[in-house]
Write a protein that holds these residues in place. Structure first.
Motif, short mmCIF file in Angstrom:
data_model
loop_
_atom_site.label_atom_id
_atom_site.label_comp_id
_atom_site.label_asym_id
_atom_site.label_seq_id
_atom_site.Cartn_x
_atom_site.Cartn_y
_atom_site.Cartn_z
N LEU A 1 0.64 -1.30 -0.08
CA LEU A 1 -0.02 -0.05 -0.03
C LEU A 1 0.85 1.16 -0.04
CD1 LEU A 1 -2.67 -1.36 2.66
CD2 LEU A 1 -2.81 -1.36 0.42
N ASP A 2 1.36 1.82 -1.21
CA ASP A 2 2.21 2.80 -1.50
C ASP A 2 1.34 4.39 -1.18
OD1 ASP A 2 4.10 4.68 -2.04
OD2 ASP A 2 4.37 4.14 -4.05
N THR A 3 1.58 4.70 0.19
CA THR A 3 0.83 5.88 0.67
C THR A 3 1.44 7.13 -0.15
OG1 THR A 3 2.28 6.17 2.46
CG2 THR A 3 -0.10 4.86 2.57
N GLU B 1 -6.39 6.52 -4.49
CA GLU B 1 -7.01 7.14 -5.80
C GLU B 1 -6.78 8.56 -5.37
OE1 GLU B 1 -11.67 8.26 -6.75
OE2 GLU B 1 -11.07 6.20 -6.24
N MET B 2 -6.65 9.22 -4.33
CA MET B 2 -6.56 10.46 -4.04
C MET B 2 -4.95 10.66 -4.03
SD MET B 2 -8.13 12.83 -0.94
CE MET B 2 -9.88 12.47 -1.64
N LYS C 1 -4.52 4.07 2.81
CA LYS C 1 -4.47 2.57 3.12
C LYS C 1 -5.63 1.52 3.13
CE LYS C 1 -0.06 2.74 6.20
NZ LYS C 1 0.39 2.07 7.48
N VAL C 2 -6.70 2.08 4.08
CA VAL C 2 -7.78 1.18 3.94
C VAL C 2 -8.52 1.11 2.67
CG1 VAL C 2 -10.22 0.89 5.22
CG2 VAL C 2 -8.09 1.59 6.48
N LEU C 3 -8.86 2.25 2.01
CA LEU C 3 -9.49 2.19 0.74
C LEU C 3 -8.97 1.34 -0.26
CD1 LEU C 3 -11.08 5.84 0.60
CD2 LEU C 3 -12.15 3.72 1.35
N ARG D 1 -11.99 -2.31 13.21
CA ARG D 1 -13.22 -1.71 12.19
C ARG D 1 -13.23 -0.39 12.29
NH1 ARG D 1 -16.80 -3.52 8.54
NH2 ARG D 1 -18.79 -3.11 9.01
N THR D 2 -13.32 0.29 11.10
CA THR D 2 -13.42 1.75 11.03
C THR D 2 -14.42 2.10 10.24
OG1 THR D 2 -12.05 1.37 8.75
CG2 THR D 2 -10.69 1.78 10.75
N GLN D 3 -14.92 3.47 10.21
CA GLN D 3 -15.75 4.00 9.91
C GLN D 3 -15.62 5.38 9.50
OE1 GLN D 3 -19.04 2.71 9.00
NE2 GLN D 3 -18.65 0.86 10.07
N MET D 4 -15.27 5.58 8.03
CA MET D 4 -14.77 6.90 7.55
C MET D 4 -15.33 7.27 6.41
SD MET D 4 -12.34 8.40 9.46
CE MET D 4 -11.53 7.92 10.97
N ASN D 5 -15.37 8.70 6.14
CA ASN D 5 -15.94 8.98 4.92
C ASN D 5 -14.75 9.37 3.93
OD1 ASN D 5 -18.48 8.97 5.62
ND2 ASN D 5 -18.34 10.79 6.89
N LYS D 6 -14.92 9.44 2.73
CA LYS D 6 -13.91 9.67 1.76
C LYS D 6 -13.46 11.14 1.94
CE LYS D 6 -14.41 6.20 -1.49
NZ LYS D 6 -14.64 6.00 -3.34
#
Length: 240
Positions: free
Chosen positions: A68-70, A99-100, A126-128, A235-240
Motif C-alpha cells: 500500500l504505497d501511501t 485514488e487521491m 491505506k484502508v480504501l 473496524r473503521t467508519q470513515m468518509n472519503k
C-alpha cells in the motif's frame, strides 16, 4: 468449498503451534490450497514482511503481494522493495496507490492530514486501497504477531475480517521478535535498514519514530497519540 466472509465457519485446522516455523508453513500451505489465486499478501516490508515473503515463495513462488504505497514511506522502504523484486522475480509484487494524490488530499482536507486527522489519512491512503484490492480476492495474508501489541493478542491463524468482509490469514501469530530475527540471520535475508537505526515497526515517515528494538513493539507508531492501528486491523467508519 472455500471459507469466505459470507460462509464463515472457524476452520480450526490442526496447525502445529509448538514450532513457529513449521506452523507458519502449515498455515500458508493450507491457505494457498484453500484460496489459490484468490489469496493476496498485503506486505508493509518491515522485517516480518521479508520473513513472510521468503516463506510464501517456498509455498507459492508466483503469489500476489501488494504494497500500500501511501506516497509517504521512507526511501529505505522503497529501496528494500526494489531488492526484493530482484530476489524473488516470480512473485507478483504490486505497488497499490490511493485514488487521491497527496496534493488532492491537501486541497480537500488541508496540509499534513496525518497530523490533524491521522485516522482519516490512513483511511484514504491505506484502508480504501486495500478494500479495492480485496474486492477481487477472497482472503488476505497479514504479518500480525500476538507479541506486537495488546490489540493483537487475540489474533488467530484464520480470522473473520469484519473490516474488509474477507478472511485474514496470519501465519506468524506465535513468532517472537527473536524468532523473526533468527530466521533473517539463518536465511541471510535483506531487510529494511531502518531496523538498524532503532525502528522496530516501520510505516509512513511522518508517523513513525524509533521504538523498543528489544521487543519489536509498535511504540514508535503514532507516538504521543491515542492511535495504535492504521485501520487495516480494526473496524473503521470513515468518509472519503
Amino acid at each position: 468449498m472455500k471459507i469466505t466472509y459470507e460462509s464463515w465457519a472457524d476452520p480450526s485446522p490442526n496447525f502445529i503451534v509448538d514450532d513457529a516455523y513449521k506452523g507458519a508453513l502449515d498455515v500458508l500451505e493450507w491457505a494457498f490450497e484453500m484460496y489459490e489465486e484468490e489469496l493476496v499478501y498485503a506486505c508493509s516490508f518491515g522485517v516480518e514482511g521479508v520473513v513472510l515473503i521468503d516463506l510464501i515463495s517456498s509455498v507459492n513462488p508466483t503469489a500476489k503481494i501488494i504494497f500500500l504505497d501511501t506516497g509517504l514511506h521512507f526511501q529505505e522502504t522503497y529501496d528494500l522493495i526494489s531488492s526484493v523484486k530482484k530476489m524473488y522475480p516470480l512473485l507478483d509484487i504490486e505497488m497499490k496507490n490511493p485514488e487521491m494524490t497527496l496534493e488532492e488530499q491537501a486541497d480537500k482536507y488541508g496540509e499534513k492530514l496525518w497530523e490533524t486527522r491521522p485516522d482519516q489519512c490512513c483511511h484514504i491512503r491505506k484502508v480504501l486501497p486495500l478494500q479495492e484490492t480485496l474486492s477481487d480476492a477472497t482472503a488476505w495474508i497479514s504479518g500480525l504477531r500476538r507479541e506486537q501489541s495488546v490489540t493483537r493478542q487475540n489474533t488467530n491463524f484464520i480470522n473473520k475480517d469484519e473490516n474488509f468482509r474477507s478472511v485474514k490469514v496470519c501465519p506468524l501469530i506465535h513468532w517472537t521478535w527473536k524468532d523473526i530475527w533468527d530466521y533473517v540471520e539463518k536465511h541471510q535475508l535483506k531487510y529494511n535498514l531502518l531496523h538498524d537505526q532503532g525502528y522496530p515497526s516501520i510505516g509512513c515517515q511522518p508517523c513513525t519514530l524509533r521504538g523498543d528494538m528489544s521487543t519489536g513493539s509498535r511504540s514508535g507508531r503514532w507516538a504521543n497519540k491515542e492511535k495504535t492501528e492504521c485501520g487495516l486491523h480494526q473496524r473503521t467508519q470513515m468518509n472519503k
